[in-house]
Design a protein around this motif. Sequence first.
Motif, PDB file in Angstrom:
ATOM      1  N   LEU A 233       0.871  -1.120  -0.051  1.00 21.77           N
ATOM      2  CA  LEU A 233      -0.037  -0.195  -0.094  1.00 21.77           C
ATOM      3  C   LEU A 233       0.989   1.268  -0.029  1.00 21.77           C
ATOM      4  CD1 LEU A 233      -2.701   1.535   0.153  1.00 21.77           C
ATOM      5  CD2 LEU A 233      -2.593   1.108   2.797  1.00 21.77           C
ATOM      6  N   LYS A 234       0.670   2.234  -1.015  1.00 22.20           N
ATOM      7  CA  LYS A 234       1.445   3.409  -1.115  1.00 22.20           C
ATOM      8  C   LYS A 234       0.538   4.517  -0.948  1.00 22.20           C
ATOM      9  CE  LYS A 234       3.819   6.273  -4.333  1.00 22.20           C
ATOM     10  NZ  LYS A 234       3.977   6.747  -5.822  1.00 22.20           N
ATOM     11  N   VAL A 235       0.951   5.346   0.145  1.00 23.58           N
ATOM     12  CA  VAL A 235      -0.020   6.515   0.412  1.00 23.58           C
ATOM     13  C   VAL A 235       0.914   7.938  -0.060  1.00 23.58           C
ATOM     14  CG1 VAL A 235      -1.092   7.920   1.870  1.00 23.58           C
ATOM     15  CG2 VAL A 235      -1.235   5.462   2.246  1.00 23.58           C
ATOM     16  N   GLY A 236       0.329   8.570  -1.061  1.00 24.76           N
ATOM     17  CA  GLY A 236       1.211   9.494  -1.715  1.00 24.76           C
ATOM     18  C   GLY A 236       0.571  10.916  -1.167  1.00 24.76           C
TER      19      GLY A 236
ATOM     20  N   HIS B  95      -1.195  14.443  -1.319  1.00 20.32           N
ATOM     21  CA  HIS B  95      -2.582  14.656  -1.310  1.00 20.32           C
ATOM     22  C   HIS B  95      -3.654  13.628  -1.028  1.00 20.32           C
ATOM     23  CE1 HIS B  95      -1.783  18.696  -2.573  1.00 20.32           C
ATOM     24  NE2 HIS B  95      -1.373  18.307  -3.821  1.00 20.32           N
ATOM     25  N   ASN B  96      -3.147  12.680  -0.168  1.00 18.76           N
ATOM     26  CA  ASN B  96      -3.863  11.617   0.259  1.00 18.76           C
ATOM     27  C   ASN B  96      -4.437  10.600  -0.868  1.00 18.76           C
ATOM     28  OD1 ASN B  96      -3.585  11.947   3.083  1.00 18.76           O
ATOM     29  ND2 ASN B  96      -5.508  13.500   2.957  1.00 18.76           N
ATOM     30  N   THR B  97      -3.502  10.444  -1.885  1.00 12.82           N
ATOM     31  CA  THR B  97      -3.598   9.528  -2.859  1.00 12.82           C
ATOM     32  C   THR B  97      -3.107   8.167  -2.525  1.00 12.82           C
ATOM     33  OG1 THR B  97      -1.646  10.120  -3.980  1.00 12.82           O
ATOM     34  CG2 THR B  97      -3.647  11.139  -5.041  1.00 12.82           C
ATOM     35  N   TYR B  98      -3.664   7.115  -2.971  1.00  9.94           N
ATOM     36  CA  TYR B  98      -3.037   5.977  -2.500  1.00  9.94           C
ATOM     37  C   TYR B  98      -3.141   4.807  -3.775  1.00  9.94           C
ATOM     38  CZ  TYR B  98      -7.816   3.964  -1.782  1.00  9.94           C
ATOM     39  OH  TYR B  98      -9.064   3.691  -2.159  1.00  9.94           O
ATOM     40  N   HIS B  99      -2.220   3.762  -3.533  1.00  5.51           N
ATOM     41  CA  HIS B  99      -2.438   2.660  -4.547  1.00  5.51           C
ATOM     42  C   HIS B  99      -2.322   1.429  -3.808  1.00  5.51           C
ATOM     43  CE1 HIS B  99      -1.974   0.442  -8.275  1.00  5.51           C
ATOM     44  NE2 HIS B  99      -0.754  -0.257  -7.668  1.00  5.51           N
ATOM     45  N   LEU B 100      -2.852   0.351  -3.956  1.00  2.00           N
ATOM     46  CA  LEU B 100      -3.030  -0.850  -3.355  1.00  2.00           C
ATOM     47  C   LEU B 100      -2.553  -1.990  -4.427  1.00  2.00           C
ATOM     48  CD1 LEU B 100      -3.515  -2.233  -0.317  1.00  2.00           C
ATOM     49  CD2 LEU B 100      -5.832  -2.294  -1.268  1.00  2.00           C
ATOM     50  N   ASP B 101      -1.642  -2.654  -4.188  1.00  2.00           N
ATOM     51  CA  ASP B 101      -1.077  -3.488  -5.082  1.00  2.00           C
ATOM     52  C   ASP B 101      -1.070  -5.032  -4.373  1.00  2.00           C
ATOM     53  OD1 ASP B 101       0.190  -4.431  -7.583  1.00  2.00           O
ATOM     54  OD2 ASP B 101       2.083  -4.233  -6.744  1.00  2.00           O
ATOM     55  N   TYR B 102      -1.832  -5.936  -5.199  1.00  5.11           N
ATOM     56  CA  TYR B 102      -2.020  -7.143  -4.538  1.00  5.11           C
ATOM     57  C   TYR B 102      -2.437  -8.248  -5.420  1.00  5.11           C
ATOM     58  CZ  TYR B 102      -6.847  -5.884  -4.850  1.00  5.11           C
ATOM     59  OH  TYR B 102      -8.170  -5.503  -5.301  1.00  5.11           O
ATOM     60  N   ASP B 103      -2.191  -9.538  -5.372  1.00  3.31           N
ATOM     61  CA  ASP B 103      -2.415 -10.464  -6.352  1.00  3.31           C
ATOM     62  C   ASP B 103      -3.740 -11.188  -5.974  1.00  3.31           C
ATOM     63  OD1 ASP B 103      -0.270 -10.099  -8.203  1.00  3.31           O
ATOM     64  OD2 ASP B 103       1.028 -11.354  -6.848  1.00  3.31           O
ATOM     65  N   GLN B 104      -4.337 -11.303  -4.651  1.00  2.00           N
ATOM     66  CA  GLN B 104      -5.074 -11.975  -4.366  1.00  2.00           C
ATOM     67  C   GLN B 104      -6.095 -11.327  -3.153  1.00  2.00           C
ATOM     68  OE1 GLN B 104      -3.769 -15.817  -2.953  1.00  2.00           O
ATOM     69  NE2 GLN B 104      -2.933 -16.475  -4.740  1.00  2.00           N
ATOM     70  N   GLU B 105      -7.333 -11.221  -3.534  1.00  2.00           N
ATOM     71  CA  GLU B 105      -8.219 -10.475  -2.763  1.00  2.00           C
ATOM     72  C   GLU B 105      -8.265 -10.892  -1.180  1.00  2.00           C
ATOM     73  OE1 GLU B 105     -12.363  -9.866  -3.941  1.00  2.00           O
ATOM     74  OE2 GLU B 105     -11.620  -9.520  -6.082  1.00  2.00           O
ATOM     75  N   HIS B 106      -8.086 -12.300  -0.958  1.00  2.00           N
ATOM     76  CA  HIS B 106      -7.990 -12.703   0.510  1.00  2.00           C
ATOM     77  C   HIS B 106      -6.760 -11.962   1.129  1.00  2.00           C
ATOM     78  CE1 HIS B 106      -5.077 -15.870   0.458  1.00  2.00           C
ATOM     79  NE2 HIS B 106      -5.574 -16.001  -0.798  1.00  2.00           N
ATOM     80  N   LEU B 107      -5.650 -11.976   0.403  1.00  2.00           N
ATOM     81  CA  LEU B 107      -4.584 -11.429   1.006  1.00  2.00           C
ATOM     82  C   LEU B 107      -4.698 -10.048   1.114  1.00  2.00           C
ATOM     83  CD1 LEU B 107      -1.644 -13.163  -0.898  1.00  2.00           C
ATOM     84  CD2 LEU B 107      -2.454 -13.655   1.231  1.00  2.00           C
ATOM     85  N   ARG B 108      -5.260  -9.220   0.460  1.00  2.00           N
ATOM     86  CA  ARG B 108      -5.669  -7.773   0.641  1.00  2.00           C
ATOM     87  C   ARG B 108      -6.496  -7.539   1.888  1.00  2.00           C
ATOM     88  NH1 ARG B 108     -10.343  -5.710  -2.913  1.00  2.00           N
ATOM     89  NH2 ARG B 108     -11.189  -7.168  -1.363  1.00  2.00           N
ATOM     90  N   ASP B 109      -7.576  -8.386   1.932  1.00  6.11           N
ATOM     91  CA  ASP B 109      -8.448  -8.271   3.004  1.00  6.11           C
ATOM     92  C   ASP B 109      -7.783  -8.579   4.468  1.00  6.11           C
ATOM     93  OD1 ASP B 109     -10.250  -7.650   1.190  1.00  6.11           O
ATOM     94  OD2 ASP B 109     -11.424  -9.763   1.377  1.00  6.11           O
TER      95      ASP B 109
END
Length: 83
Positions: free
Chosen positions: A53-56, A58-72
Amino acid sequence: MKNELDLTKVLHAYETVISKGTPTEHGKMYEGVEAFSDYDGYSVYLRGNGVELKVGFHNTYHLDYDQEHLRDSFLKKVSMLAK
C-alpha cells in the motif's frame, strides 16, 4: 470492500510500525507489516504478505495485491495496528 480507505488509520498504522518496529533494509517491521517512506517523505509504504500500500501526496493511494483474500487480511492487520 468499499472503494475508499481511511487514510488517517493507515497513517496511524504507519506510525505504529515506525515507532515499535525493528529495523529492516528499507524501514521498520512490526507484526508482519513493513513500513518505509521514499527519499523525500512524500510517499509512505506499508507492505506484508504479498500486499503493498502506497500513500502519496494529497492522500492518494495505490493498493497492489494478487489475491483479494491477502488484501483483506492485510487491511485488517493495518486496521488493528491503527488502534
